[in-house]
Every structure is written in structure tokens, then in C-alpha cells.
Design a protein around this motif. Structure first.
Motif, short mmCIF file in Angstrom:
data_model
loop_
_atom_site.label_atom_id
_atom_site.label_comp_id
_atom_site.label_asym_id
_atom_site.label_seq_id
_atom_site.Cartn_x
_atom_site.Cartn_y
_atom_site.Cartn_z
N ALA A 130 5.73 -20.60 3.30
CA ALA A 130 5.86 -20.20 4.70
C ALA A 130 6.59 -18.87 4.83
O ALA A 130 6.20 -18.00 5.62
N ARG A 131 7.66 -18.68 4.05
CA ARG A 131 8.41 -17.42 4.09
C ARG A 131 7.55 -16.27 3.58
O ARG A 131 7.60 -15.16 4.12
N THR A 132 6.75 -16.52 2.54
CA THR A 132 5.85 -15.49 2.02
C THR A 132 4.86 -15.06 3.10
O THR A 132 4.62 -13.85 3.30
N ALA A 133 4.29 -16.02 3.80
CA ALA A 133 3.33 -15.71 4.86
C ALA A 133 4.01 -14.89 5.96
O ALA A 133 3.41 -13.94 6.50
N GLN A 134 5.23 -15.23 6.32
CA GLN A 134 5.96 -14.49 7.35
C GLN A 134 6.20 -13.05 6.93
O GLN A 134 6.00 -12.11 7.71
N LEU A 135 6.61 -12.87 5.68
CA LEU A 135 6.90 -11.53 5.18
C LEU A 135 5.64 -10.67 5.12
O LEU A 135 5.65 -9.49 5.48
N LEU A 136 4.55 -11.25 4.66
CA LEU A 136 3.29 -10.50 4.59
C LEU A 136 2.80 -10.13 5.98
O LEU A 136 2.25 -9.03 6.19
N GLU A 137 3.00 -11.00 6.95
CA GLU A 137 2.62 -10.68 8.31
C GLU A 137 3.46 -9.52 8.85
O GLU A 137 2.95 -8.63 9.55
N ARG A 138 4.74 -9.48 8.48
CA ARG A 138 5.64 -8.42 8.95
C ARG A 138 5.19 -7.04 8.47
O ARG A 138 5.40 -6.05 9.16
N VAL A 139 4.59 -6.99 7.28
CA VAL A 139 4.16 -5.69 6.74
C VAL A 139 2.66 -5.48 6.88
O VAL A 139 2.08 -4.61 6.25
N GLY A 140 2.01 -6.29 7.72
CA GLY A 140 0.60 -6.07 8.01
C GLY A 140 -0.36 -6.54 6.94
O GLY A 140 -1.47 -6.01 6.84
N LEU A 141 0.03 -7.54 6.14
CA LEU A 141 -0.83 -8.05 5.07
C LEU A 141 -1.07 -9.55 5.20
O LEU A 141 -1.19 -10.26 4.20
N ALA A 142 -1.15 -10.02 6.42
CA ALA A 142 -1.36 -11.45 6.65
C ALA A 142 -2.63 -11.93 5.96
O ALA A 142 -3.67 -11.26 5.99
N GLY A 143 -2.53 -13.08 5.28
CA GLY A 143 -3.70 -13.67 4.64
C GLY A 143 -4.03 -13.14 3.26
O GLY A 143 -5.03 -13.54 2.67
N LYS A 144 -3.19 -12.27 2.71
CA LYS A 144 -3.49 -11.68 1.41
C LYS A 144 -2.62 -12.24 0.28
O LYS A 144 -2.56 -11.65 -0.80
N ALA A 145 -1.98 -13.37 0.51
CA ALA A 145 -1.08 -13.93 -0.51
C ALA A 145 -1.80 -14.25 -1.81
O ALA A 145 -1.23 -14.13 -2.90
N GLY A 146 -3.07 -14.64 -1.74
CA GLY A 146 -3.81 -15.04 -2.93
C GLY A 146 -4.48 -13.90 -3.67
O GLY A 146 -5.07 -14.11 -4.74
N ARG A 147 -4.39 -12.68 -3.14
CA ARG A 147 -5.04 -11.55 -3.78
C ARG A 147 -4.25 -11.10 -5.01
O ARG A 147 -3.03 -11.26 -5.11
N ARG A 148 -4.96 -10.49 -5.97
CA ARG A 148 -4.30 -9.88 -7.12
C ARG A 148 -3.83 -8.49 -6.75
O ARG A 148 -4.46 -7.80 -5.94
N THR A 149 -2.74 -8.07 -7.35
CA THR A 149 -2.16 -6.79 -6.94
C THR A 149 -3.11 -5.62 -7.20
O THR A 149 -3.13 -4.66 -6.44
N TRP A 150 -3.91 -5.70 -8.27
CA TRP A 150 -4.81 -4.57 -8.59
C TRP A 150 -6.00 -4.50 -7.62
O TRP A 150 -6.73 -3.52 -7.62
N GLU A 151 -6.17 -5.52 -6.80
CA GLU A 151 -7.24 -5.50 -5.80
C GLU A 151 -6.81 -4.75 -4.53
O GLU A 151 -7.65 -4.51 -3.66
N LEU A 152 -5.54 -4.38 -4.45
CA LEU A 152 -5.02 -3.73 -3.26
C LEU A 152 -4.98 -2.22 -3.43
O LEU A 152 -4.88 -1.70 -4.54
N SER A 153 -5.03 -1.51 -2.32
CA SER A 153 -4.86 -0.06 -2.34
C SER A 153 -3.39 0.26 -2.63
O SER A 153 -2.51 -0.61 -2.57
N GLY A 154 -3.12 1.55 -2.92
CA GLY A 154 -1.75 1.96 -3.18
C GLY A 154 -0.83 1.67 -2.01
O GLY A 154 0.31 1.23 -2.18
N GLY A 155 -1.32 1.94 -0.79
CA GLY A 155 -0.50 1.67 0.39
C GLY A 155 -0.23 0.19 0.57
O GLY A 155 0.89 -0.21 0.94
N GLN A 156 -1.23 -0.65 0.31
CA GLN A 156 -1.03 -2.10 0.41
C GLN A 156 -0.05 -2.60 -0.64
O GLN A 156 0.78 -3.47 -0.37
N GLN A 157 -0.14 -2.06 -1.86
CA GLN A 157 0.81 -2.45 -2.90
C GLN A 157 2.24 -2.10 -2.50
O GLN A 157 3.17 -2.88 -2.73
#
Length: 271
Positions: free
Chosen positions: A122-149
């Protein structure tokens, strides 16, 4: 009746005549910074600017507890700095764990800060929502852009709800649009939480946009880095302030111009 004792309130950061030297013996010592003193107020967003090699990152590492002072005193809320220790840190590169998912990177930080396992999702989901990455908890880091990382890195730094956040050129490697978006997100998050921030950058515009105070550093040839100037930034900023509108104001232009001129003067000291 005896009077209740008043708890001592320490400033977030105090540096007094801090000098940092590197080297194994007296003949090979290099002095990175010398005689630096500064104090950060609660909730203040302080920016360090200056040419490369003037000691900005060294001071940040002292506050983080990664470097020891050779002389002088460094205190974080009245105690010697300790790595971790309630301080969030964001580097120029995200430095994420590639073998962990986005959520796994944040959950690791939550575990380090003692958050019970059953609360981490739940805390992970809250934090990702705060930085505009809601729903991306299951993604691999290399799948993200530099800004998303870098957003994940910011979320990880915020996992322990730090009262002090240290940021070392966190947006330098990003494209202009992503940089502007993250600048606003960091400023808003810091203002909303009352977090004290020490931020390192080379950009006069970024310093004026984010900071409530800007400290200019320089290191003349053969001399260690030091703070040579201070600029107070008093702009009408609220959570609803449009960054583009703020940049367009005459006061923003004046402060940016004044800081740019000061930074150029500091650069000539390095020449």
C-alpha cells in the motif's frame, strides 16, 4: 510544581568551518572545501550552485554522512551525520536495483525503514502515485524511460518520510520536458511535506525556480572550494503556481540574471 523541560530543537543541518581533505599522507593531501559554514532552516529549499570541482557534491556527501570532515563540525539535527539516518538521497543517476521491480526497489527502502511487510504494498502504491507512476509497481526498471527511473529514485528516497532530502544534480541527464516536470513535482512534494532540501545544480534557472535560498560556490586555482555568495529567492510560489507563469515574471528574470552574473564571476575565480 516543577516546570516541564523544554525539548531542544536543533536545525536540520549545521556546518561550522568545515574542511575536507583527501589523500593518504601530508604530501598528497588535496583540500576539496575549506572553512565552509552554513545552516539550513526547517522546510527550507537550499540550492548549491557553482562550477565543476568547487566542492558542491563534497558538502552534500558530508551532510549525508558519506564523508567525514577533516576539520570543523557537521551536524544533522544536533548529531553527527549517519548514512541513512532519516535522510533521503537522490543522485544524478537513479542507481536502482536492476534485479528488482519498480515496486521491489521501493519496498526494499520501506523495509530498511522498518515498515511492516503487510503495509509495504500500500505504501509503495502511494509513493508511486505521488511521483506520477501509479500502476507501475510490477514493471522492470529497464522498461522505464530515464525520467521514469528518476521518479522511482525519488519515490524510494521519500519512502522513509525523510525530514531532510539531499539531491545531487538529479535532473542533469534528462531531456528538457522531463526535467521541467520533475522540477515541479519535487518542489510541490517538498512544500507539501515541509521537507528540508539541499539541492546541487549547475543551472541558474533551476536554482531560482526551486530554491528559497541559493549559495554560490567557487574554487580559485590551487585553492579549495568555498561559498562566495548567497541569494535569497522570494517568489510568490504556492502549490497551484504555474512554473511557466513564474518563469515569465520580471522578478524571476531579475533573480536569474543576478545569479547568472554571480556564477560567471565565480567561474572566473576558477580560471
Amino acid at each position: 510544581m516543577p516546570q516541564a523541560e523544554t525539548a531542544t530543537v536543533h536545525p536540520p543541518v549545521v556546518l561550522e568551518d568545515v574542511t575536507v581533505r583527501y589523500g593518504r599522507n601530508a604530501r598528497s593531501l588535496t583540500t576539496a572545501v575549506e572553512g565552509v559554514s552554513l545552516a539550513l532552516a526547517e522546510g527550507e529549499f537550499t540550492v548549491l550552485v557553482g562550477p565543476s570541482g568547487c566542492g558542491k557534491t563534497t558538502l552534500l556527501r558530508v551532510v549525508a554522512g558519506f564523508e567525514r570532515t577533516s576539520e570543523g563540525t557537521a551536524l544533522v539535527r544536533g548529531s553527527a551525520p549517519v548514512p541513512g539516518g532519516g535522510t533521503g538521497i537522490v543522485f544524478q543517476q537513479p542507481r536502482l536495483f536492476p534485479w528488482r521491480t519498480v515496486g521491489g526497489n521501493i519496498a526494499f527502502a520501506l523495509a530498511r525503514h522498518g515498515v511492516p511487510r503487510e503495509q509495504r504494498a500500500a505504501r509503495t502504491a502511494q509513493l508511486l502515485e505521488r511521483v506520477g507512476l501509479a500502476g507501475k509497481a510490477g514493471r522492470r526498471t529497464w522498461e522505464l524511460s530515464g525520467g521514469q527511473q528518476q521518479r522511482v529514485a525519488i519515490a524510494r528516497a521519500l519512502a522513509g518520510e525523510p525530514r531532510l532530502l539531499l539531491m545531487d544534480e538529479p535532473f542533469a541527464a534528462l531531456d528538457a520536458l522531463t526535467r521541467e516536470r520533475l522540477q515541479e513535482e519535487v518542489r510541490t512534494l517538498a512544500a507539501a511535506s515541509g521537507t528540508t532540501v539541499l539541492f546541487v545544480t549547475h543551472s541558474a534557472e533551476e536554482a531560482v525556480l526551486l530554491g528559497t535560498r541559493v549559495l554560490v560556490m567557487a574554487a580559485p586555482p590551487g585553492s579549495p572550494g568555498r561559498i562566495v555568495s548567497e541569494l535569497a529567492v522570494d517568489l510568490p510560489r504556492t502549490p497551484d503556481t504555474d512554473p511557466a507563469a513564474l518563469r515569465a515574471t520580471p522578478e524571476f528574470a531579475r533573480l536569474r540574471g543576478e545569479l547568472t552574473a554571480t556564477m560567471r564571476e565565480a567561474a572566473t575565480l576558477d580560471a
